[in-house]
Design a protein around this motif. Structure first.
Motif, PDB file in Angstrom:
ATOM      1  N   THR A 118     -66.154  99.015  76.844  1.00 28.05           N
ATOM      2  CA  THR A 118     -66.536 100.410  76.660  1.00 28.05           C
ATOM      3  C   THR A 118     -65.259 101.228  76.520  1.00 28.05           C
ATOM      4  O   THR A 118     -64.364 101.124  77.358  1.00 28.05           O
ATOM      5  CB  THR A 118     -67.339 100.916  77.868  1.00 28.05           C
ATOM      6  N   PRO A 121     -63.081 107.288  78.115  1.00 29.67           N
ATOM      7  CA  PRO A 121     -63.722 108.575  77.807  1.00 29.67           C
ATOM      8  C   PRO A 121     -62.819 109.404  76.890  1.00 29.67           C
ATOM      9  O   PRO A 121     -61.605 109.336  76.984  1.00 29.67           O
ATOM     10  CB  PRO A 121     -63.901 109.233  79.181  1.00 29.67           C
ATOM     11  N   LYS A 126     -68.006 105.237  71.402  1.00 33.18           N
ATOM     12  CA  LYS A 126     -68.227 104.846  72.789  1.00 33.18           C
ATOM     13  C   LYS A 126     -67.902 103.382  73.065  1.00 33.18           C
ATOM     14  O   LYS A 126     -67.435 103.025  74.142  1.00 33.18           O
ATOM     15  CB  LYS A 126     -69.694 105.097  73.174  1.00 33.18           C
ATOM     16  N   LYS A 127     -68.176 102.535  72.088  1.00 37.61           N
ATOM     17  CA  LYS A 127     -68.073 101.094  72.310  1.00 37.61           C
ATOM     18  C   LYS A 127     -67.101 100.442  71.335  1.00 37.61           C
ATOM     19  O   LYS A 127     -67.016 100.858  70.177  1.00 37.61           O
ATOM     20  CB  LYS A 127     -69.461 100.434  72.119  1.00 37.61           C
TER      21      LYS A 127
END
Lengths: 377, 300
Positions: A118, A121, A126-127
């Motif tokens: 992942t 942030p 996102k992945k």
């Protein structure tokens, strides 16, 4: 609801817009699969990268997780690295793969470790598998590594076996679409030995791992799952027209279409995984349906609405075609939908209040009432 | 070890001590006596499927390996799937060929450890250009062999898992296996239920049961159908049971719990239409079967 509609109208993975826009061959994906950390996936992957480089292919390392493993680090010698990017998020600095830089560099082959990762942030995506999709869309071949427990459809099974709920998962279709899947095998005892010698993790983490996840029983079970999964994927990729052996086993239930009844119920994720896995195994189509009382979903509490949205999103992520249908009689609406779409198999949760009524109404269909399985050990 | 010009292998062998082969006629053989005299902790023996030249103590190399194990020497060896005797029919189905040398599958299954050396078929076959390319046909065959090898390895690993669980007194299923109970009546569409259950159980290497809860006053015809259904279940690998019970739902659940069943397959009930005041048994089963899936099939 508006958000949901937007989400549903957008394609689940829009990679067409990436890159320069000129149509080109999609990059190939090769996955090195292991049943746990430390089986030697990254090592094998780098070996392959070295082999390609030696034969004159333009290879770069886009992301590499050294974990302080000397032998693995030695395998990167002579390979070109695309430096990681620094990401600042809420006052902290993180490092991650620099997809934009790799795209600018435009290698023929890019090594990307840990496909299920992942992103930190504040990253664009996102992945990591989404980044890999972008690289492939521009024609870059990708070599990557993955541990079996991250596969979405195996989430419940892995939890049964190990007692650990893996949060970082990857949709099965990402792996199914790989051009090549290669299992990197090692006996559990050899792996435990490597762990004890401190080859895999530092001493503290190694001790913790040995006590929890890396027991011989867990590892043996995960290994069996990984071997069967790899065998299954190989079989799936063999064109059934050319193999009589596979043709006979596959044809049986192939014509059945599947429908999963989505609800706010907490076990719906398990239900969706189960239905999709069975349908995938039979190479059958799988649909999802949510029946709402009215277009505003007014019978649901805000929490329930959120749960349904989450389950619909999850279904879409697994490439299940989902539909929201308005109806006051849940069982009848599901049945009508099934008839209309020539569906013969329906999966519904045991906790769904309409389950028994659906069974009573749909006497010409195969209805699977799925229970939450308790973990017994 | 016999090496045919692979430099990388020469390199790997350079630091290892080699017990020289001996010549028998115009063939070379492993010098078993020399190895036993040297008595190493570990001995590498390449090519487990090999017929020894006449005059050897053992006809087959796997027998020599068994002998070394008896002498307390650990052996690391390499095998190809197509050399396993019991796999010959399936291999022939795929490749059209049978191997002239082989070793018994039981020998492989008795190994303490097994490691799969996996390589993508494309890497072996060379990159294929598309349909009609002979390399593609070759890649397809290799893929099928690869699948069989992985499944065989998974079976061996599963045996190890069973042994491990027994040794540690773990009696529960490990969650990877499905234990499926197919409820048989004279009216049930037994073939579909049993075949679906069998595929399901096979895929997870689980167990398949067929259960008939005795009913009173069956017509002769119904009894014949029932017997045929139970026969079919047995033929398709189910463990078939007949139990007596006043209430079929209770009998099914008792059996299912005792056998740690994960899925119950049953036919749709047709009673409710005629006797609306009696609770539908399938409803009752679904409500009571906590922790088990219930799959309800159309009847004949």
């Amino acid at each position: 609801l508006k958000r949901l509609k937007e989400w549903m109208s957008a394609s689940s993975l829009n990679t067409e817009g990436a890159g320069s826009g000129a149509p080109r061959r999609r990059g190939k994906l090769k996955i090195f699969l292991g049943y746990a950390a430390g089986t030697g996936k990254t090592y094998r992957m780098l070996e392959e990268a070295q082999r390609l480089k030696a034969s004159g292919v333009d290879v770069v390392v886009g992301y590499f997780e050294p974990h302080g493993r000397k032998e693995t680090i030695a395998k990167t010698e002579g390979l070109e690295f695309v430096p990681r990017q620094r990401i600042y998020y809420r006052g902290s600095e993180f490092e991650d793969m620099d997809t934009a830089a790799i795209l600018r560099r435009r290698p023929a082959v890019c090594v990307v470790d840990e496909l299920a990762h992942t992103n930190v942030p504040g990253s664009e995506r996102k992945k990591r598998w989404e980044d890999v999709a972008i690289l492939r869309a521009t024609g870059i071949d990708v070599l990557t590594s993955l541990n079996i427990q991250h596969l979405e459809s195996l989430n419940d099974q892995v939890w049964h076996v190990t007692g650990i709920r893996v949060r970082e998962t990857i949709p099965d279709w990402v792996v199914q679409e790989a051009d090549e899947l290669e299992m990197v095998d090692l006996t559990p005892r050899a792996l435990i030995h490597r762990l004890e010698r401190g080859v895999v993790y530092g001493p503290e983490k190694a001790q913790q791992a040995l006590e929890n996840f890396f027991t011989e029983g867990n590892l043996t079970a995960l290994r069996e799952i990984a071997l069967r999964q790899t065998a299954q994927q190989i079989e799936d990729q063999i064109d059934d027209a050319v193999s009589p052996r596979i043709q006979t086993t596959r044809r049986a239930e192939k014509s059945d279409r599947f429908l999963v009844v989505i609800s706010p119920e907490p076990h719906t994720a398990m239900l969706i995984r189960r239905g999709k896995r069975v349908a995938d195994y039979l190479h059958s189509e799988c649909f999802g349906i949510f029946v709402a009382n009215d277009p505003r979903w007014s019978s649901l509490s805000p929490e329930e609405r959120e749960a349904v949205e989450r389950h619909l999103n999850f279904s879409k992520l697994l490439r299940i075609e989902v539909q929201v249908v308005i109806g006051t009689d849940l069982a009848q609406t599901v049945l009508d939908f099934a008839r209309e779409h020539q569906i013969r198999q329906i999966f519904i949760s045991r906790g769904n209040p309409a389950a028994t009524r659906l069974v009573r109404l749909a006497k010409d269909m195969v209805i699977t009432v799925v229970s939450e399985r308790t973990r017994q050990r | 070890v016999q090496i045919t010009q692979r430099d990388e292998l020469q390199e790997k062998l350079r630091l290892l001590e080699i017990v020289p082969l001996i010549q028998r006629g115009d063939q070379w053989a492993m010098d078993l006596d020399a190895i036993v005299r040297r008595h190493p902790a570990v001995c590498l023996v390449d090519e487990l499927a090999y017929s020894n030249p006449p005059g050897s103590l053992f006809g087959q190399r796997w027998q020599e390996v068994a002998y070394l194990l008896d002498q307390g020497i650990n052996v690391v060896t390499a095998v190809n799937l197509q050399h396993i005797s019991e796999q010959q029919d399936r291999i022939e189905e795929i490749t059209g060929k049978r191997s002239s040398v082989s070793f018994p599958e039981a020998f492989l299954r008795a190994a303490d450890e097994i490691v799969v050396v996996d390589v993508c078929a494309d890497d072996l076959a060379g990159v294929a250009d598309g349909a009609g390319d002979p390399r593609q046909e070759r890649a397809r065959k290799l893929s099928e062999l690869r699948e069989l090898a992985l499944i065989l390895a998974a079976d061996v690993v599963e045996n190890q898992l069973q042994t491990y669980m027994e040794r540690h007194g773990i009696h529960q299923t490990w969650g990877t296996q499905e234990r499926i109970l197919v409820c048989i009546t004279p009216r049930s569409n037994a073939r579909e239920m049993i075949e679906s259950g069998r595929r399901n159980a096979e895929r997870s290497h689980g167990q398949l049961f067929a259960l008939y809860v005795e009913q009173q006053n069956l017509s002769r015809e119904a009894e014949e159908v029932l017997e045929a259904n139970m026969d079919l279940a047995r033929r398709l690998g189910a463990e078939a049971h007949t139990v007596a019970g006043q209430d079929p739902v209770t009998a099914i659940l008792d059996f299912a719990r005792a056998q740690r069943v994960t899925q119950i397959f049953i036919g749709h009930s047709q009673r409710s239409r005629f006797l609306p005041w009696v609770r539908n048994p399938v409803d009752r089963l679904i409500e009571a079967a906590e922790g088990m899936d219930v799959r309800v099939f159309p009847q004949h």
